[in-house]
Design a protein around this motif. Sequence first.
Motif, short mmCIF file in Angstrom:
data_model
loop_
_atom_site.label_atom_id
_atom_site.label_comp_id
_atom_site.label_asym_id
_atom_site.label_seq_id
_atom_site.Cartn_x
_atom_site.Cartn_y
_atom_site.Cartn_z
N ASP A 96 5.09 1.48 7.31
CA ASP A 96 6.41 0.91 7.04
C ASP A 96 6.73 0.90 5.55
OD1 ASP A 96 6.91 0.47 9.76
OD2 ASP A 96 5.98 -1.52 9.70
N GLY A 97 6.34 1.98 4.85
CA GLY A 97 6.65 2.12 3.44
C GLY A 97 5.72 1.36 2.50
N VAL A 98 4.69 0.70 3.03
CA VAL A 98 3.77 -0.10 2.21
C VAL A 98 2.38 0.55 2.24
CG1 VAL A 98 2.66 -2.35 1.92
CG2 VAL A 98 5.05 -2.21 2.67
N TYR A 99 1.78 0.72 1.06
CA TYR A 99 0.45 1.30 0.95
C TYR A 99 -0.62 0.25 1.23
CZ TYR A 99 -3.69 3.48 -1.08
OH TYR A 99 -4.95 4.00 -1.28
N LEU A 100 -1.56 0.60 2.10
CA LEU A 100 -2.71 -0.26 2.41
C LEU A 100 -3.97 0.58 2.24
CD1 LEU A 100 -0.52 -0.86 5.08
CD2 LEU A 100 -1.93 -2.88 4.88
N TYR A 101 -5.06 -0.05 1.83
CA TYR A 101 -6.31 0.70 1.76
C TYR A 101 -7.49 -0.19 2.12
CZ TYR A 101 -7.67 -1.15 -2.89
OH TYR A 101 -8.04 -1.94 -3.94
N LEU A 102 -8.51 0.47 2.70
CA LEU A 102 -9.75 -0.19 3.09
C LEU A 102 -10.72 -0.08 1.93
CD1 LEU A 102 -11.69 -1.45 5.19
CD2 LEU A 102 -12.22 0.90 5.92
N ARG A 103 -11.04 -1.23 1.35
CA ARG A 103 -11.94 -1.27 0.20
C ARG A 103 -13.38 -1.02 0.62
NH1 ARG A 103 -10.05 -3.97 -4.58
NH2 ARG A 103 -12.16 -4.69 -4.91
N THR A 104 -14.22 -0.69 -0.32
CA THR A 104 -15.63 -0.43 -0.02
C THR A 104 -16.37 -1.69 0.43
OG1 THR A 104 -16.17 -0.70 -2.37
CG2 THR A 104 -15.82 1.56 -1.56
N ASP A 105 -15.80 -2.88 0.17
CA ASP A 105 -16.44 -4.12 0.63
C ASP A 105 -15.93 -4.54 2.01
OD1 ASP A 105 -13.91 -5.15 0.16
OD2 ASP A 105 -14.53 -6.45 -1.50
#
Length: 171
Positions: free
Chosen positions: A138-147
């Motif tokens: 929906d136009g928003v960047y999300l990322y899965l961190r290494t932790d």
Amino acid sequence: LGVLDDAVVVFKETAIYVFGGPGPLANPQAGQDGWSPPQLVTSDVGCKAPNSIAQSPEGIVFQSDKGIMILDRSRQVQDIGSAVYAFDSQTVTRATLLPDRKQILFLTSDGYTLLWDYERLQWSKYTNHLGYDGIVVDGVYLYLRTDGRVFRETPGVYTDDGQHIVMAIET
């Protein structure tokens, strides 16, 4: 694998091929498969990290053994990563086109995450931004961190996990 205008792009580790056509025909018994024969774009460079492939309005970006490159719309391979050669040994875990600006984020699991601004032809590097995967929803960047935590970008907010983000400018 990527798509560039009317062609399907196939990346190997040391080569790039393109092919096109309407695809499989309704009647495969007719003797044609609907695809053109693969054409070699280059045998000089290929993609070493499939997760580093990202579509952009300028072409397809990817990480090769020779750095970060772009296969532009004229099917020419251009070196766009010469300014960030020092980070070529890093593992790009996901390249993401950011839809609200003219930038591609190269998320890494080690070192620095890199940002390429293809309008200004400038690079930035992020500390404390390591991860395994990223996506735009929906136009928003999300990322899965290494932790294991998932972070959501909040445009206009200059904190990261409650910590003020320090900016350093290098010329």
